[in-house]
Write a protein that holds these residues in place. Structure first.
Motif, PDB file in Angstrom:
ATOM      1  N   UNK A   1       0.598  -1.565  -0.142  1.00  0.00           N
ATOM      2  CA  UNK A   1      -0.160   0.450  -0.185  1.00  0.00           C
ATOM      3  C   UNK A   1       1.165   2.019   0.156  1.00  0.00           C
ATOM      4  N   UNK A   2       2.064   1.371   0.883  1.00  0.00           N
ATOM      5  CA  UNK A   2       2.808   1.923   0.814  1.00  0.00           C
ATOM      6  C   UNK A   2       4.374   2.305  -0.246  1.00  0.00           C
ATOM      7  N   UNK A   3       4.332   1.013  -0.378  1.00  0.00           N
ATOM      8  CA  UNK A   3       5.078   0.761  -1.546  1.00  0.00           C
ATOM      9  C   UNK A   3       6.995   0.898  -0.966  1.00  0.00           C
TER      10      UNK A   3
ATOM     11  N   UNK B   1      13.208   0.276   2.402  1.00  0.00           N
ATOM     12  CA  UNK B   1      13.267   0.982   1.259  1.00  0.00           C
ATOM     13  C   UNK B   1      12.165   0.757   0.194  1.00  0.00           C
ATOM     14  N   UNK B   2      12.523   1.617  -1.135  1.00  0.00           N
ATOM     15  CA  UNK B   2      11.518   1.631  -1.579  1.00  0.00           C
ATOM     16  C   UNK B   2      11.012   0.614  -2.221  1.00  0.00           C
TER      17      UNK B   2
END
Length: 295
Positions: free
Chosen positions: A169-171, A184-185
């Motif tokens: 959801x927040x990647x 990390x992303x």
């Protein structure tokens, strides 16, 4: 399919990890326009009377090409679904590095009541035990990892633990390895150290011959590539099995090699893996038994 990247850890752990271990053109045309008056002039210079064409009535059911064309595009972009099949498989393994070390591993793939899946890998040997698990979703022929857990414990081997959690959801993805935390992303299609193994098997079922995965690795993503290099019939504990032979793609000068054999008639189950390290050490696992729930 019990494969984990052997190249990342020490030889003993490598062996144990090996136990766990690819715009249509608009064809409808414009509707015919009404004919206009035309005057023909002969060579004599006399003009003929204008002729008026009869008006063309529009078709009762004019075609709408855009909609079917768009549907065709959607069908081309979305491949047919490839289902997961619950399984239980056991393997024998051996490491040849001056001293032969034997062990066994069990791989379980089970659906859960909430719609997620659990993939488990348990290793038992006189040297060490490994407990590895992944909870994930299976969507659009893709493994969507949710949480990954790994624990190594054994005689003369220090305990090691590893956790990875995915927040789609927040990647973001976060985890811990031997006390070191990272966050990390996410990148598109990110996978964990177990999920890529399952994804490889499913991609082979879909007919792919070249596979590439972004695998989470303690604060970074490793790009792992695999390619189908042929077919081969093997003699196994399950009898003669026709297999697809897959190799991990490495740089040309690399001496390390990893080759895997998957059996289409067994739902593309991994039946053999051979890895040779740059120092000549050889690791091999072979199928002993399998229980696959066929659809």
């Amino acid at each position: 399919m019990p494969i984990t990247l052997l190249c990342r850890l020490c030889p003993v752990l490598l062996f144990l990890l090996a136990l766990g271990a690819p715009a249509p053109s608009y064809a409808g045309g414009d509707p015919p326009a009404a004919s206009s008056s035309v005057t023909k002039t002969e060579k004599t210079g006399k003009a003929e009377q204008p002729q008026t064409a009869e008006p063309t009535e529009p078709p009762e059911n004019p075609q709408q090409p855009e909609q079917p064309i768009q549907l065709e595009r959607d069908e081309e972009q979305k491949p047919p679904p490839i289902s997961l099949t619950p399984l239980r498989a056991t393997y024998s393994a051996a490491m040849d590095k001056g001293v032969t070390i034997n062990g066994s591993a069990t791989r379980l793939l089970e659906p859960q009541p909430d719609g997620t899946w659990i993939l488990r890998f348990d290793v038992e040997s006189f040297l060490a035990d490994i407990d590895e698990s992944l909870r994930f979703r299976w969507e659009d022929n893709q493994v969507i990892p949710l949480s990954y857990r790994y624990k190594l414990s054994g005689f003369m081997i220090g305990s090691r633990e590893r956790t990875i959690d995915y927040d789609w959801e927040n990647q973001t993805v976060s985890g811990n390895f031997e006390g070191e935390s990272f966050s990390m992303a996410l990148v598109p299609g990110a996978l964990d150290p177990m999920g890529y193994q399952l994804q490889l098997r499913q991609d082979l079922k879909a007919g792919k011959t070249q596979m590439e995965y972004q695998v989470t690795d303690d604060g970074d993503f490793d790009r792992d590539e695999f390619a189908v290099i042929g077919r081969e019939t093997l003699d196994t504990e399950l009898g003669q099995v026709s297999t697809v032979k897959v190799e991990k793609v490495r740089a040309p000068r690399k001496k390390r090699s990893t080759v895997m054999w998957f059996a289409p008639e067994l739902d593309y189950l991994l039946v053999r893996l051979v890895q040779i390290e740059s120092n000549g050490s050889r690791y091999e696992i072979n199928i002993e038994d399998a229980n696959i729930q066929q659809n």
